[in-house]
Design an enzyme around this catalytic site. Structure first.
Site, PDB file in Angstrom:
ATOM      1  N   GLU A 168     -35.996 -73.990 -22.425  1.00 21.72           N
ATOM      2  CA  GLU A 168     -35.749 -74.400 -23.819  1.00 21.72           C
ATOM      3  C   GLU A 168     -34.804 -73.459 -24.573  1.00 21.72           C
ATOM      4  OE1 GLU A 168     -39.990 -76.741 -24.491  1.00 21.72           O
ATOM      5  OE2 GLU A 168     -39.568 -75.017 -25.771  1.00 21.72           O
ATOM      6  N   GLU A 366     -42.443 -80.128 -18.604  1.00 22.49           N
ATOM      7  CA  GLU A 366     -43.574 -79.943 -19.531  1.00 22.49           C
ATOM      8  C   GLU A 366     -43.807 -81.232 -20.288  1.00 22.49           C
ATOM      9  OE1 GLU A 366     -43.364 -76.666 -22.369  1.00 22.49           O
ATOM     10  OE2 GLU A 366     -42.443 -75.371 -20.846  1.00 22.49           O
TER      11      GLU A 366
END
Length: 462
Positions: A168, A366
């Site tokens: 991220e 995720e």
């Protein structure tokens, strides 16, 4: 068990965590401070219940037991990260042998248990000594990261065949340089753009190092993709606003890491507002020639956008200059996290990658549901009955299955996370794990969802 949703042969079932959120042992065996340790020391009140990063879920001490539990919950794959501040405590130079031993032991233990290790190199955890040199604003730090990455490949690449450069990468840009939810708590559009560009550069440099070593694995990046939906597809101003949000929060890293270029429209926007990052000759070429071989996709929530209606009063360049967030009536919410639950978003991501990104191989790295106060769902046998989590996973897997049926090149599904873990300033406020962690005793107990997840993995579907 009749399997209605069957997934491709060899599909990855597992979970993700990170070194800083699971290892604990923050100040032993040679590890030095990351920005999180430092920030906690300076402002413990910014962390939920004053719980800091030293209190993470003791994987450093208990990795053997935890890997057995991975097996018990059906894992055939698992992602964690190597902490830069543990492996090379001064950011550059000497390697910490105790860290090498630990990561070797973890990797070997995973392999012995038939769990594929996926190793990530940076999960928000800048070593404090590197932050003092400017963090991602500094080219020196970019080069130090590339050297750290190379050292990891050399040490562990004989057994680790799936690498991730960053998790991220947009989040430290947003949190640390725009919206004040990560250290160093700066609010400056130009510095944010510089951090983003140098992160892209660091990604490319580490991929170049990997390719030059000629190892027989794959290297990718984990991106949190938040599809941007306009309030109304009929309203041109809404559509344009959603497009700009997409440029900032998704395409900035997606285009640069997969296609090798920053979207021209984003460059124009930054130029127009005089916040273009500084770069050197050869940087653009380096990014173009060192793209990822596969993607990890983190999906939690969509972004709902409408045209700018409120007056923009900040005196700094921010993405919010171009759009407002929109609360869609009747949306389904996770009230604990304040996030919308929109399962079809995972399918829209599949379609986007298939149509616009050469159908690059990817896996869902995720997806998950954080819930506060899970102790109220504990039954008489001491097990958390988290049917809400099972439903959440099923609803997302149905849409993921549809995306795969239509040709998306998706190779796996990982939940966040394996065991209730420490989560940045939120600490242990919301629990995400398939396994419950008692903070007092560190006792681990498989939740109902953990038993169910094993069935799904064993049947390669549900």
């Amino acid at each position: 068990m009749t399997v209605e949703y069957k997934f491709p042969e060899g599909f990855w079932w597992g979970t993700a965590t990170s070194g800083p959120q699971s290892e604990g042992a923050a100040d032993i065996d040679g590890r030095k401070m990351s920005i999180w340790d430092y920030w906690y020391k300076e402002e413990p009140e910014r962390f939920f219940d004053n719980v800091g990063p030293q209190d993470t879920s003791t994987f450093y001490a208990n990795y053997k037991e935890d890997i057995k539990l991975l097996k018990e919950t059906g894992h055939n794959s698992f992602r964690t990260s190597i902490q830069w501040s543990r492996l090379i405590p001064d950011g550059v130079g000497e390697v910490n042998q105790k860290a090498v031993d630990f990561y070797n032991n973890v990797i070997d233990e995973l392999i012995v248990n038939d769990v594929l290790p996926i190793m990530n190199l940076f999960h928000f955890d800048m070593p404090m000594c590197m932050q003092e040199k400017g963090g991602w604003e500094s080219r020196e730090v970019v080069d130090a990261y590339a050297a750290f990455a190379k050292k990891c490949f050399e040490l562990f690449g004989d057994r680790v065949k799936h690498w991730m450069t960053f998790n991220e990468p947009i989040v430290p840009v947003e949190g640390g340089y725009l919206y004040n939810f990560h250290y160093p708590k700066v609010k400056d559009g130009k510095r944010a753009a510089q951090v983003a560009f140098h992160t892209m550069l660091a990604n490319a440099k580490s991929i170049k190092e990997y390719k030059e070593l000629g190892q027989d694995g794959q290297i990718g990046i984990v991106l949190n993709l938040t599809p941007s939906y306009p309030r109304s597809t009929e309203n041109e101003a809404d559509v344009k606003a959603a497009h700009i949000a997409d440029l900032f929060f998704n395409r900035s890293f997606l285009d640069s890491s997969v296609l090798g270029e920053v979207p021209a429209e984003l460059v124009e926007l930054l130029k127009e507002h005089d916040v273009l990052p500084v770069y050197e000759e050869g940087d653009v070429e380096l990014i173009k020639n060192n793209t990822v071989q596969y993607l990890g996709v983190n999906y939690y929530q969509p972004r709902r956008i409408k045209q700018k209606e409120s007056e923009y009063t900040e005196d700094v360049f921010m993405p919010d200059m171009f759009f407002d967030n929109y609360e869609m009536p009747g949306r389904k919410m996770n009230p604990y996290r304040g996030w919308e639950i929109y399962e079809k978003g995972i399918y829209d991501i599949c379609t986007n990658i298939r149509e616009n990104y050469n159908n690059i191989p990817f896996y869902i790295s995720e997806n998950g549901m954080g819930v506060e106060g899970e102790e109220k769902y504990i039954n008489e046998n001491g097990v958390v009955e988290d049917d809400y989590r099972i439903e959440f996973i099923k609803d997302h897997l149905r849409w993921l299955h549809k995306g795969i049926e239509e040709g998306a090149n998706c190779t796996g599904y990982h939940l966040w996370t394996f065991i209730d873990c420490w989560s940045w300033t939120n600490a242990y406020k919301n629990r995400y794990g398939l396994i419950a962690l008692d903070l007092e005793t560190q006792k681990r107990t498989i939740k109902k969802s953990g038993r169910w997840f094993k069935e799904v993995a064993d049947n390669n579907g549900f």
